[in-house]
Design a protein around this motif. Structure first.
Motif, PDB file in Angstrom:
ATOM      1  N   PRO A 198       0.816  -1.180  -0.121  1.00 53.54           N
ATOM      2  CA  PRO A 198       0.080  -0.013   0.099  1.00 53.54           C
ATOM      3  C   PRO A 198       0.803   1.232   0.021  1.00 53.54           C
ATOM      4  CG  PRO A 198       0.154  -1.051   2.275  1.00 53.54           C
ATOM      5  CD  PRO A 198       0.747  -1.901   1.266  1.00 53.54           C
ATOM      6  N   ASN A 199       0.457   2.215  -0.575  1.00 58.16           N
ATOM      7  CA  ASN A 199       0.728   3.682  -0.645  1.00 58.16           C
ATOM      8  C   ASN A 199      -0.381   4.472  -0.223  1.00 58.16           C
ATOM      9  OD1 ASN A 199       2.491   6.057  -0.865  1.00 58.16           O
ATOM     10  ND2 ASN A 199       2.100   6.116  -3.010  1.00 58.16           N
ATOM     11  N   PRO A 200      -0.581   4.897   0.992  1.00 60.18           N
ATOM     12  CA  PRO A 200      -1.730   5.571   1.177  1.00 60.18           C
ATOM     13  C   PRO A 200      -1.763   7.061   0.755  1.00 60.18           C
ATOM     14  CG  PRO A 200      -0.898   4.740   3.363  1.00 60.18           C
ATOM     15  CD  PRO A 200      -0.275   3.940   2.131  1.00 60.18           C
ATOM     16  N   THR A 201      -0.384   7.532   0.576  1.00 60.51           N
ATOM     17  CA  THR A 201      -0.107   9.132   0.373  1.00 60.51           C
ATOM     18  C   THR A 201      -0.637   9.101  -1.049  1.00 60.51           C
ATOM     19  OG1 THR A 201       1.963   8.798   0.017  1.00 60.51           O
ATOM     20  CG2 THR A 201       1.501   9.395   2.109  1.00 60.51           C
ATOM     21  N   GLY A 202      -0.209   8.184  -1.931  1.00 60.14           N
ATOM     22  CA  GLY A 202      -0.478   8.416  -3.257  1.00 60.14           C
ATOM     23  C   GLY A 202       0.740   9.148  -3.871  1.00 60.14           C
ATOM     24  N   ARG A 203       1.784   9.406  -3.179  1.00 61.46           N
ATOM     25  CA  ARG A 203       2.776  10.232  -3.780  1.00 61.46           C
ATOM     26  C   ARG A 203       3.917   9.282  -4.320  1.00 61.46           C
ATOM     27  NH1 ARG A 203       3.740  15.185   0.559  1.00 61.46           N
ATOM     28  NH2 ARG A 203       1.859  16.273   0.128  1.00 61.46           N
ATOM     29  N   THR A 204       4.649   9.861  -5.287  1.00 62.61           N
ATOM     30  CA  THR A 204       5.342   8.827  -6.075  1.00 62.61           C
ATOM     31  C   THR A 204       6.776   8.542  -5.083  1.00 62.61           C
ATOM     32  OG1 THR A 204       4.726   9.820  -8.071  1.00 62.61           O
ATOM     33  CG2 THR A 204       6.794   8.646  -8.059  1.00 62.61           C
ATOM     34  N   PRO A 205       7.308   9.451  -4.526  1.00 67.33           N
ATOM     35  CA  PRO A 205       8.481   8.899  -3.911  1.00 67.33           C
ATOM     36  C   PRO A 205       8.353   8.148  -2.615  1.00 67.33           C
ATOM     37  CG  PRO A 205       7.950  11.401  -3.329  1.00 67.33           C
ATOM     38  CD  PRO A 205       7.220  10.827  -4.476  1.00 67.33           C
ATOM     39  N   ALA A 206       7.032   8.376  -1.805  1.00 71.46           N
ATOM     40  CA  ALA A 206       6.798   7.548  -0.884  1.00 71.46           C
ATOM     41  C   ALA A 206       6.304   6.000  -1.318  1.00 71.46           C
ATOM     42  CB  ALA A 206       5.256   7.754  -0.202  1.00 71.46           C
ATOM     43  N   ALA A 207       5.858   5.746  -2.581  1.00 76.48           N
ATOM     44  CA  ALA A 207       5.348   4.641  -3.230  1.00 76.48           C
ATOM     45  C   ALA A 207       6.765   3.703  -3.537  1.00 76.48           C
ATOM     46  CB  ALA A 207       4.756   4.950  -4.410  1.00 76.48           C
ATOM     47  N   LEU A 208       7.776   4.626  -4.031  1.00 77.09           N
ATOM     48  CA  LEU A 208       9.038   3.996  -4.364  1.00 77.09           C
ATOM     49  C   LEU A 208       9.750   3.404  -3.138  1.00 77.09           C
ATOM     50  CD1 LEU A 208      10.000   6.620  -6.969  1.00 77.09           C
ATOM     51  CD2 LEU A 208       9.717   4.466  -7.470  1.00 77.09           C
ATOM     52  N   ASN A 209       9.696   4.283  -2.090  1.00 78.13           N
ATOM     53  CA  ASN A 209      10.278   3.854  -0.903  1.00 78.13           C
ATOM     54  C   ASN A 209       9.688   2.683  -0.304  1.00 78.13           C
ATOM     55  OD1 ASN A 209      12.152   5.725  -0.978  1.00 78.13           O
ATOM     56  ND2 ASN A 209      11.264   7.247   0.326  1.00 78.13           N
ATOM     57  N   ALA A 210       8.512   2.501  -0.158  1.00 74.42           N
ATOM     58  CA  ALA A 210       7.589   1.265   0.154  1.00 74.42           C
ATOM     59  C   ALA A 210       7.852   0.046  -0.528  1.00 74.42           C
ATOM     60  CB  ALA A 210       6.013   1.638   0.111  1.00 74.42           C
ATOM     61  N   ALA A 211       7.923   0.240  -2.051  1.00 71.78           N
ATOM     62  CA  ALA A 211       8.253  -0.749  -3.073  1.00 71.78           C
ATOM     63  C   ALA A 211       9.652  -1.021  -2.572  1.00 71.78           C
ATOM     64  CB  ALA A 211       8.132  -0.490  -4.403  1.00 71.78           C
ATOM     65  N   ILE A 212      10.776  -0.430  -2.492  1.00 77.55           N
ATOM     66  CA  ILE A 212      12.030  -0.757  -2.268  1.00 77.55           C
ATOM     67  C   ILE A 212      12.133  -1.695  -0.959  1.00 77.55           C
ATOM     68  CG2 ILE A 212      14.583   0.238  -1.576  1.00 77.55           C
ATOM     69  CD1 ILE A 212      13.634   2.599  -3.319  1.00 77.55           C
ATOM     70  N   ALA A 213      11.445  -1.018   0.145  1.00 80.79           N
ATOM     71  CA  ALA A 213      11.374  -1.603   1.583  1.00 80.79           C
ATOM     72  C   ALA A 213      10.907  -3.010   1.383  1.00 80.79           C
ATOM     73  CB  ALA A 213      10.841  -0.939   2.614  1.00 80.79           C
ATOM     74  N   ALA A 214       9.951  -3.424   0.471  1.00 84.02           N
ATOM     75  CA  ALA A 214       9.302  -4.621   0.503  1.00 84.02           C
ATOM     76  C   ALA A 214      10.077  -5.674  -0.468  1.00 84.02           C
ATOM     77  CB  ALA A 214       7.838  -4.463  -0.053  1.00 84.02           C
ATOM     78  N   SER A 215      11.022  -4.934  -1.143  1.00 77.68           N
ATOM     79  CA  SER A 215      11.706  -5.844  -2.252  1.00 77.68           C
ATOM     80  C   SER A 215      12.856  -6.392  -1.619  1.00 77.68           C
ATOM     81  CB  SER A 215      11.997  -5.013  -3.459  1.00 77.68           C
ATOM     82  OG  SER A 215      12.873  -4.065  -3.310  1.00 77.68           O
ATOM     83  N   ARG A 216      13.740  -7.089  -2.393  1.00 76.83           N
ATOM     84  CA  ARG A 216      14.895  -7.886  -1.583  1.00 76.83           C
ATOM     85  C   ARG A 216      16.036  -8.012  -2.495  1.00 76.83           C
ATOM     86  NH1 ARG A 216      10.970 -11.797  -2.973  1.00 76.83           N
ATOM     87  NH2 ARG A 216      11.491 -13.628  -4.074  1.00 76.83           N
ATOM     88  N   HIS A 217      16.043  -7.792  -3.754  1.00 77.54           N
ATOM     89  CA  HIS A 217      16.988  -8.384  -4.520  1.00 77.54           C
ATOM     90  C   HIS A 217      18.276  -7.239  -4.867  1.00 77.54           C
ATOM     91  CE1 HIS A 217      15.319 -12.119  -5.230  1.00 77.54           C
ATOM     92  NE2 HIS A 217      14.158 -11.523  -6.032  1.00 77.54           N
ATOM     93  N   PRO A 218      19.400  -7.550  -5.221  1.00 79.48           N
ATOM     94  CA  PRO A 218      20.426  -6.605  -5.378  1.00 79.48           C
ATOM     95  C   PRO A 218      20.437  -5.657  -6.430  1.00 79.48           C
ATOM     96  CG  PRO A 218      21.044  -8.636  -6.270  1.00 79.48           C
ATOM     97  CD  PRO A 218      20.007  -8.907  -5.452  1.00 79.48           C
ATOM     98  N   VAL A 219      19.862  -5.785  -7.356  1.00 83.25           N
ATOM     99  CA  VAL A 219      19.389  -4.669  -8.543  1.00 83.25           C
ATOM    100  C   VAL A 219      17.854  -4.456  -8.576  1.00 83.25           C
ATOM    101  CG1 VAL A 219      19.345  -4.325 -11.032  1.00 83.25           C
ATOM    102  CG2 VAL A 219      21.130  -5.613 -10.137  1.00 83.25           C
ATOM    103  N   VAL A 220      17.829  -3.083  -8.358  1.00 85.92           N
ATOM    104  CA  VAL A 220      16.434  -2.448  -8.294  1.00 85.92           C
ATOM    105  C   VAL A 220      16.227  -1.717  -9.610  1.00 85.92           C
ATOM    106  CG1 VAL A 220      14.828  -0.914  -6.906  1.00 85.92           C
ATOM    107  CG2 VAL A 220      16.625  -2.519  -5.891  1.00 85.92           C
TER     108      VAL A 220
END
Length: 367
Positions: free
Chosen positions: A91-113
């Motif tokens: 989820p990205n409740p703010t709808g803001r792009t940088p918050a979405a990117l940070n949330a997705a980075i935190a939930a991902s796990r691989h060495p290349v993003v």
């Protein structure tokens, strides 16, 4: 981020050192694709399909950060996740792009993003090529060309305007250019350790967040690399109103960037504000004082009409006729956003400034 805020030709920080040596990647490193998504029901399914069809032999995951969409985006994302275990949502409740990117980075796990937007279509070898370029160049982030493609006459007109020099100047990620170090790139394929060390995206940058992150990465001594080998098909905004809002926001945030980093101003950024002021003055003076002043807006219309001819070569007549409107919308709205960008916005963003986090200097000694 918005593509109009990304400029491989912009000035570099004066104190930037040479690039730090980068650790080697495996032949086929696992890859996390992160997607900030809001109101993307029209293109999300195709965008994810292009990701899952990549020819990269390593493991792949797709993390979609869902903002509060008003269309069927959430439903489509749920269907995609149910159909393929490589796809999941956060989820990205703010709808803001940088918050979405940070949330997705935190939930991902691989060495290349790999960053992909919900209306971007990766070319078949995009990820494999990006991984190769990361290894060959030692860069912390690589990116390439934003190839605008339309699906109707209006979108084709916008695509032509966005890939022409009369529309966007000499921005390499729009018009192409030689592979070279860059200040920022479209979307980006990152080494995770660099992203995490810099703390991800600054959430105050609602637009231009790519520029700001890449600025910190370069300040830390890492290399950003542009290559025309990397190509992402981009779907333009579907209406004049949507395009106008997009470019007003681009101009507004470019002004924030110029206040955040004074050395980032160049003549290309001033062209649209100057054109807007000149046209407005010509109309006012022409109506109140002398009709000769109307030659200024008339000359502008003539210039964008002439510029639309090579840009529209090979397109249907309906698309060619709409290119001048697309160009005028982009120029005038960008200029308006730039001129009206409030200082209070820049002050808030500057107050959130994060210092670049440099690698241990021992890494440079051991290289």
């Amino acid at each position: 981020m918005n593509a109009a805020d990304q400029d491989p030709a912009a000035p570099r920080p004066a104190h930037q050192p040479g690039p730090l040596p980068a650790p080697h990647l495996s032949a086929a490193p696992a890859v996390s694709v992160i997607m900030p998504v809001l109101d993307e029901e029209r293109h999300l399914r195709d965008s994810v399909r292009h990701i899952l069809a990549q020819d990269h032999p390593g493991e792949l995951e797709v993390v979609i950060a869902l903002g509060p969409s008003k269309d069927r985006t959430d439903e489509i994302a749920a269907e995609l996740a149910a159909a393929d275990p490589r796809v999941r949502t956060v989820p990205n409740p703010t709808g803001r792009t940088p918050a979405a990117l940070n949330a997705a980075i935190a939930a991902s796990r691989h060495p290349v993003v790999v960053r992909v937007d919900g209306h971007g279509m990766l070319s078949p070898n995009y990820i494999a090529t990006a991984v190769r370029l990361l290894e060959e160049t030692g860069a912390a982030n690589v990116g390439g060309i934003m190839h605008a493609e339309g699906e109707n006459d209006w979108e084709r007109a916008v695509a032509a305007a966005m890939t022409s020099k009369v529309g966007v100047g000499n921005a390499a990620f729009h018009t192409g250019g030689a592979a070279a170090p860059a200040d920022t790139v479209y979307l980006g394929v990152f080494r995770r350790e660099v992203l995490e060390r810099q703390g991800g995206y600054n959430v105050e940058f609602i637009r231009a967040q790519d520029w700001e992150l890449n600025y910190r990465i370069r300040e830390a001594g890492h290399l950003i690399w542009f290559s025309p080998e990397l190509r992402v098909s981009y779907r333009p905004r579907p209406s004049v109103r949507a395009l106008a809002k997009q470019y007003k926001d681009y101009g507004r945030w470019r002004r924030v960037v110029t206040r955040y980093h004074r050395g980032s101003v160049n003549l290309r950024y001033l062209a649209a504000p100057v054109a807007l002021l000149a046209n407005a003055a010509g109309l006012v003076v022409g109506a109140a004082v002398t009709p000769w002043a109307l030659l200024v807006p008339a000359a502008y219309v003539a210039a964008i009409t002439a510029g639309s001819l090579p840009a529209g070569r090979g397109l249907p007549l309906g698309a060619r006729l709409r290119i001048p409107l697309a160009l005028a919308t982009m120029h005038m709205c960008w200029g308006y956003g730039f001129l009206t960008s409030p200082r209070s916005l820049a002050r808030r963003v500057i107050a959130s400034r994060r210092p670049a986090v440099r690698d241990d200097e021992d890494a440079r000694v051991q290289a």
